[in-house]
Design a protein around this motif. Sequence first.
Motif, short mmCIF file in Angstrom:
data_model
loop_
_atom_site.label_atom_id
_atom_site.label_comp_id
_atom_site.label_asym_id
_atom_site.label_seq_id
_atom_site.Cartn_x
_atom_site.Cartn_y
_atom_site.Cartn_z
N SER A 102 14.03 20.37 -51.85
CA SER A 102 14.21 21.56 -50.93
C SER A 102 14.99 20.79 -49.69
O SER A 102 14.96 19.81 -49.47
CB SER A 102 12.97 22.04 -50.44
OG SER A 102 12.03 21.01 -49.86
N CYS A 103 15.67 21.79 -49.01
CA CYS A 103 16.59 21.14 -47.95
C CYS A 103 15.77 21.19 -46.51
O CYS A 103 14.65 21.99 -46.60
CB CYS A 103 17.96 22.12 -47.71
SG CYS A 103 17.65 23.77 -46.85
N PRO A 104 16.03 20.53 -45.55
CA PRO A 104 15.32 20.42 -44.46
C PRO A 104 15.57 21.79 -43.61
O PRO A 104 14.81 21.81 -42.56
CB PRO A 104 15.76 19.24 -43.79
CG PRO A 104 17.23 19.07 -44.22
CD PRO A 104 17.30 19.68 -45.51
N THR A 105 16.29 22.62 -43.87
CA THR A 105 16.67 24.09 -43.15
C THR A 105 17.58 23.49 -41.95
O THR A 105 17.39 22.43 -41.31
CB THR A 105 15.67 24.74 -42.62
OG1 THR A 105 14.95 24.16 -41.53
CG2 THR A 105 14.49 25.14 -43.59
N CYS A 106 18.53 24.20 -41.33
CA CYS A 106 19.05 24.10 -40.28
C CYS A 106 19.60 25.31 -39.68
O CYS A 106 19.02 26.52 -39.92
CB CYS A 106 20.50 23.03 -40.61
SG CYS A 106 21.68 23.93 -41.39
N GLY A 107 20.55 25.24 -38.55
CA GLY A 107 21.08 26.63 -38.04
C GLY A 107 21.68 27.47 -38.87
O GLY A 107 22.01 28.57 -38.30
N ARG A 108 22.07 27.01 -40.16
CA ARG A 108 22.72 28.11 -41.02
C ARG A 108 21.58 28.91 -42.02
O ARG A 108 22.17 29.84 -42.58
CB ARG A 108 23.41 27.24 -42.13
CG ARG A 108 24.69 26.38 -41.61
CD ARG A 108 25.25 25.65 -42.75
NE ARG A 108 26.67 25.17 -42.05
CZ ARG A 108 27.76 25.80 -42.01
NH1 ARG A 108 27.97 26.92 -42.46
NH2 ARG A 108 28.75 25.15 -41.47
N THR A 109 20.28 28.22 -41.93
CA THR A 109 19.33 29.04 -42.83
C THR A 109 19.17 30.46 -42.38
O THR A 109 18.76 30.51 -41.06
CB THR A 109 18.07 28.19 -42.62
OG1 THR A 109 18.49 26.94 -42.67
CG2 THR A 109 17.08 28.80 -43.87
N GLN A 110 19.31 31.48 -43.09
CA GLN A 110 19.03 32.90 -42.90
C GLN A 110 17.74 33.59 -43.58
O GLN A 110 18.01 34.79 -43.72
CB GLN A 110 20.38 33.62 -43.13
CG GLN A 110 21.51 33.30 -41.94
CD GLN A 110 22.62 34.14 -42.18
OE1 GLN A 110 23.30 33.82 -43.27
NE2 GLN A 110 22.90 34.88 -41.17
N VAL A 148 15.02 24.45 -54.01
CA VAL A 148 15.01 25.60 -53.03
C VAL A 148 15.60 25.14 -51.74
O VAL A 148 15.28 24.59 -51.11
CB VAL A 148 13.52 25.94 -52.58
CG1 VAL A 148 13.15 26.88 -51.51
CG2 VAL A 148 12.46 25.92 -53.77
N MET A 149 16.95 26.00 -51.85
CA MET A 149 18.00 25.70 -50.86
C MET A 149 18.31 26.59 -49.69
O MET A 149 18.10 27.88 -50.24
CB MET A 149 19.03 25.18 -51.73
CG MET A 149 19.26 24.01 -52.42
SD MET A 149 18.56 22.49 -51.73
CE MET A 149 19.99 22.13 -50.99
N GLY A 150 18.47 26.36 -48.73
CA GLY A 150 18.65 27.37 -47.55
C GLY A 150 19.97 28.09 -47.54
O GLY A 150 20.00 29.31 -47.09
N CYS A 151 20.90 27.45 -47.99
CA CYS A 151 22.22 28.45 -47.80
C CYS A 151 23.42 27.93 -48.82
O CYS A 151 23.10 27.15 -49.66
CB CYS A 151 22.80 28.01 -46.36
SG CYS A 151 23.78 26.50 -46.05
N VAL A 152 24.42 28.33 -48.75
CA VAL A 152 25.61 28.11 -49.52
C VAL A 152 26.11 26.98 -49.32
O VAL A 152 27.25 26.55 -50.36
CB VAL A 152 26.66 29.20 -49.48
CG1 VAL A 152 26.16 30.50 -49.97
CG2 VAL A 152 27.28 29.22 -48.25
N VAL A 153 26.01 25.91 -48.43
CA VAL A 153 26.64 24.72 -48.13
C VAL A 153 26.54 23.67 -49.19
O VAL A 153 27.29 23.41 -50.03
CB VAL A 153 26.41 23.96 -46.91
CG1 VAL A 153 26.88 22.45 -46.65
CG2 VAL A 153 26.93 24.79 -45.65
N ASN A 154 25.09 23.29 -49.51
CA ASN A 154 24.66 22.37 -50.69
C ASN A 154 23.94 23.27 -51.53
O ASN A 154 23.56 22.54 -52.84
CB ASN A 154 23.76 21.56 -50.13
CG ASN A 154 24.56 20.54 -49.21
OD1 ASN A 154 25.60 20.29 -49.50
ND2 ASN A 154 24.09 19.85 -48.17
N GLY A 155 23.64 24.56 -51.22
CA GLY A 155 22.41 25.39 -52.01
C GLY A 155 23.29 25.41 -53.53
O GLY A 155 22.34 25.22 -54.69
N PRO A 156 24.12 26.08 -53.71
CA PRO A 156 24.56 26.46 -55.03
C PRO A 156 24.83 25.03 -55.93
O PRO A 156 24.49 25.05 -57.26
CB PRO A 156 26.03 26.93 -54.93
CG PRO A 156 25.96 27.65 -53.47
CD PRO A 156 25.08 26.69 -52.94
S1 SF4 Z 1 21.46 23.51 -47.51
FE1 SF4 Z 1 22.40 24.79 -46.14
S2 SF4 Z 1 20.41 25.46 -44.84
FE2 SF4 Z 1 19.79 23.86 -45.78
S3 SF4 Z 1 20.25 21.97 -44.45
FE3 SF4 Z 1 21.92 22.24 -45.74
S4 SF4 Z 1 23.30 23.31 -44.52
FE4 SF4 Z 1 21.14 23.71 -43.81
#
Ligand code: SF4
Length: 355
Positions: A269-277, A302-310
């Motif tokens: 799971s990612c740490p979340t950041c300003g991109r997480t919606q 469980v990933m927060g966004c499209v940067v590393n998520g897919p």
């Molecule tokens: S996967 Fe997206 S939301 Fe999660 S930490 Fe990386 S850039 Fe931020």
Amino acid sequence: MSEQLLPRDRTRPVSVGGVTIGGGAPVVVQSMTCTDTADAEATLKQVRQLAQAGCDIVRVTLPRAEACDSFRTICAQSPVPIVADIHFDYRLAIAAVEAGAAKLRINPGNIGSWERVDAVIDAAGEAGAAIRIGVNAGSLESDIAERSELTLPEKLVMSSLKFVEHFEARGFTDIVLSAKAHSVPTTIETYRALSRELPHVPLHLGVTEAGTLRQGTIKSSVGLGVLLAEGIGDTLRVSLTADPTEEPPVAWGILECLGIRRRGPELVSCPTCGRTQVDLIPIAQEVERRLLSATKPITVAVMGCVVNGPGEASDADVGVACGKGSALLFRHGEVVRKIAEADIVDELMAEIDRL
Ligand code: SF4
């Protein structure tokens, strides 16, 4: 086993009620009950909880003779082999093996005399029980403890060698050895020396009095993780000032991180950041909670966004890559469907069930 790890030492296999410690067997996870042993029902309940949480063997203290009947019931009804923890009174150690203990944990230095230690060794030998020689920095024999020219690891190793030599000279080889301290550097130095000096003796790893859930997890992970990565250690107990059922998941986590032994799913799971919606942290926590009882050796992302998520979600067996108030659900690299934020946990778990 992970290719990055050094080869595991091949120690002498020791059977503990059918569970093998050492000899290349999977590293054994153990913990200890904190109930009153005289209360068989409460202790058995906790033993079962610990077995459910991943303990291969469970240690139970036998502090006084009145608890012997209850201890016998616990041994007879436990789903896993029981280790009796004995201090000071050699008669309790003998009673414990007669009552069905698969292993004794004693510190020979506090049993009183070599004659009494020998009586325990002979009783264990007759009953087919193993013995853990449990040396501890807090209870070293005074003739070793007072030698100011020696470091603490040197003292722990000296005490260990003395006891192992005595047991082996008496013809008893079903021994497991621990030499515990609360300091991580002392633990690492001591066990490295023990594995050099006694390469044939299975080692029980632990950082004693490691602290509360957070601190104890950190100290145990660093101390035991370094040793296990070097191929040292055949069984481990993570000691926490917490409910004992908190200990096996940490032990398993250490083994799984190193690729030594796998029990259940790995959560990425990612740490979340300003991109997480989406509100990702409670989602990841709930997924982790629901996966605790799962035993499939799969990877869940469980990933927060499209940067590393897919990327991470498609590398996993099942995963989600979240967007704005929604997520794409992946299974074995393929997008299965888009799901609403409120349904992420349930849909993810349902997909895992379908694997
Ligand atoms: S996967 Fe997206 S939301 Fe999660 S930490 Fe990386 S850039 Fe931020």
